[in-house]
Write a protein that holds these residues in place. Structure first.
Motif, mmCIF file in Angstrom:
data_model
loop_
_atom_site.group_PDB
_atom_site.id
_atom_site.type_symbol
_atom_site.label_atom_id
_atom_site.label_comp_id
_atom_site.label_asym_id
_atom_site.label_seq_id
_atom_site.Cartn_x
_atom_site.Cartn_y
_atom_site.Cartn_z
ATOM 1 N N ASP A 12 -12.941 -9.108 -7.237
ATOM 2 C CA ASP A 12 -12.554 -8.892 -5.842
ATOM 3 C C ASP A 12 -12.015 -10.236 -5.349
ATOM 4 O OD1 ASP A 12 -12.376 -8.627 -3.073
ATOM 5 O OD2 ASP A 12 -14.212 -7.433 -2.911
ATOM 6 N N TYR B 152 -3.482 -4.196 -3.672
ATOM 7 C CA TYR B 152 -4.699 -3.392 -3.480
ATOM 8 C C TYR B 152 -5.569 -4.051 -2.412
ATOM 9 C CZ TYR B 152 -2.942 -1.428 -7.765
ATOM 10 O OH TYR B 152 -2.120 -0.847 -8.699
ATOM 11 N N SER C 249 -8.278 -2.960 1.207
ATOM 12 C CA SER C 249 -9.065 -1.892 1.823
ATOM 13 C C SER C 249 -8.283 -1.075 2.842
ATOM 14 C CB SER C 249 -10.307 -2.487 2.494
ATOM 15 O OG SER C 249 -11.164 -3.064 1.540
ATOM 16 N N GLU D 157 0.112 1.207 -1.786
ATOM 17 C CA GLU D 157 -0.100 0.628 -3.114
ATOM 18 C C GLU D 157 1.120 0.844 -4.008
ATOM 19 O OE1 GLU D 157 -3.702 2.330 -4.553
ATOM 20 O OE2 GLU D 157 -4.996 1.126 -3.242
ATOM 21 N N GLY E 20 -5.538 -7.963 -5.792
ATOM 22 C CA GLY E 20 -6.281 -6.992 -5.002
ATOM 23 C C GLY E 20 -7.623 -7.523 -4.560
ATOM 24 N N SER F 74 -11.030 -6.677 -1.388
ATOM 25 C CA SER F 74 -11.568 -5.828 -0.328
ATOM 26 C C SER F 74 -11.317 -6.368 1.073
ATOM 27 C CB SER F 74 -13.071 -5.667 -0.525
ATOM 28 O OG SER F 74 -13.721 -6.931 -0.403
ATOM 29 N N ARG G 112 -12.096 -2.902 -3.514
ATOM 30 C CA ARG G 112 -10.765 -3.077 -4.097
ATOM 31 C C ARG G 112 -10.827 -4.279 -5.019
ATOM 32 N NH1 ARG G 112 -10.191 1.101 -2.016
ATOM 33 N NH2 ARG G 112 -8.408 1.963 -0.884
#
Length: 293
Positions: free
Chosen positions: A11, A226, A228, A235, A251, A253, A271
Motif C-alpha cells: 500500500d 489504484y 480508494s 482505473e 496504487g 489506499s 488498494r
C-alpha cells in the motif's frame, strides 16, 4: 481483505499523525502486518517526520517501510498532490522547502477557521490543536481532517464526509487556498532529493486535460492508478494513460485512519500497487540520484 502472502503487496499511500492521519506511524505498520502486506509507504503531507518511527516498527515486525511524501501543489485552479518515494530524508534543501510549505498550510488553516466563524460556526484553531491531545511538533502539520474532526465533535455535522461535503471540500464555503508551488516544481524537488515522483489520485481532480498537461510538462515517473476513490472506469482510464506516457502504475489506499467511526479515504491495504512497482520506483530513484550527482 484476504491476507496476501504469496506475492508482494504494497500500500503506497498512507498517512499518520505527522500530518492529518489518526494513527502513530508504528500503528500503520502494525495494521499492514495484520493485513498480510509486504510493506507500505508513509506519505504524509509536506513532511517526512513519521518515517523513522515507521521504519523502526517495520524492522521489528518484518514489514517493508517505503520512505515517502505527498507534496501539496496548485495548478489549473485545483489542489494537486504529488507523491514521492525513496527520497533522501536528510536532504537539507528538501527539509527547508517542506518547512516553507507547512507554513503556507498553517496560514491556510487560519483562513479556513475564519471562514467557518463567518458562517456562524464557533470553532478556533486552539480547539483544533487541542484535539490532537499532544503537542504539535515543528515538522508536523495540521490539515482539513483535523478541522472536520472538531466540527463533528461540536455537532455541526454528523460525520467527516458531511464536514467536507458542506464546508471543507474545494468550492465549499469553508474552503480556502493560498498560492502554492506548481506540480512540476514538486516533481523537480523530489528528483533533486533522489526520489521518484508520482502524480497522486488523478481521478479526484475532475480534469483529465489538466492531468495530461501535468504529465507532459512535469514528466513524473508514475501515476497513481489504484486509489480508494477511483472506480473501475478511472482505473482503466488512468492505466491507459500510464501506458501512453510510459509511466509506472502505482496504487494505495490514502488511509488516514478512523474518525468518529468513519475510515478516510479507505482501509489500509484496500488498494495496493501492482507487483513489480516497488522495483521500478527504486530504479527511477536511483536514476535521479545519479543525475543529481
Amino acid at each position: 481483505m484476504e491476507k496476501q502472502t504469496t506475492r508482494e503487496s504494497y500500500d503506497l499511500h498512507t498517512h499518520t499523525q505527522a500530518s492529518d492521519g489518526m494513527n502513530k506511524p508504528a500503528e500503520n505498520v502494525r495494521l499492514a502486518k495484520e493485513k498480510g502486506l509486504t510493506g507500505l509507504a508513509i506519505t504524509d503531507h509536506d513532511t517526512v517526520a513519521g518515517i523513522a518511527e515507521a521504519q523502526l516498527a517495520g524492522k521489528e515486525l518484518g514489514v517493508d517501510v517505503v520512505p515517502g511524501i505527498e507534496i501539496s501543489t496548485r495548478a489549473g485552479g485545483r489542489d494537486i498532490h504529488v507523491l514521492g518515494y525513496f527520497l533522501d530524508l536528510e536532504d537539507e534543501r528538501l527539509l527547508e522547502r517542506l518547512a516553507r510549505l507547512r507554513s503556507v498550510r498553517e496560514e491556510r488553516n487560519g483562513l479556513i477557521i475564519a471562514k467557518l466563524q463567518q458562517l456562524g460556526l464557533a470553532i478556533t484553531l486552539e480547539e483544533v490543536k487541542a484535539g490532537l491531545t499532544r503537542p504539535l511538533r515543528p515538522d508536523e502539520s495540521l490539515g482539513r481532517p483535523h478541522i472536520a474532526d472538531v466540527l463533528v465533535r461540536k455537532g455541526y455535522v454528523s460525520d467527516m464526509r458531511e464536514a467536507f461535503d458542506r464546508y471543507l471540500a474545494e468550492g465549499k464555503p469553508g474552503y480556502a487556498s493560498l498560492p502554492r508551488i506548481a506540480p512540476e516544481e514538486a516533481i523537480a524537488w523530489i528528483r533533486e532529493a533522489g526520489g521518484s515522483p508520482v502524480l497522486a489520485h488523478p481521478g479526484l481532480y475532475g480534469d483529465d486535460e489538466l492531468v495530461r498537461s501535468i504529465l507532459e510538462h512535469g514528466k513524473p515517473d508514475g501515476i497513481e492508478v489504484y486509489h480508494s476513490d477511483h472506480g473501475p472506469e478511472e482505473e482503466l482510464r488512468y492505466a491507459a494513460m500510464a501506458e501512453q506516457y510510459g509511466l509506472i502504475v502505482t496504487g494505495g489506499s490514502d488511509y488516514h485512519g478512523v474518525r468518529q467511526g468513519v475510515v478516510f479515504h479507505g482501509e489500509l491495504g484496500g488498494r495496493t500497487a501492482p507487483p513489480g512497482t516497488l522495483e521500478r520506483l527504486k530504479q527511477a530513484a536511483s536514476a535521479a540520484r545519479i543525475e543529481e550527482n
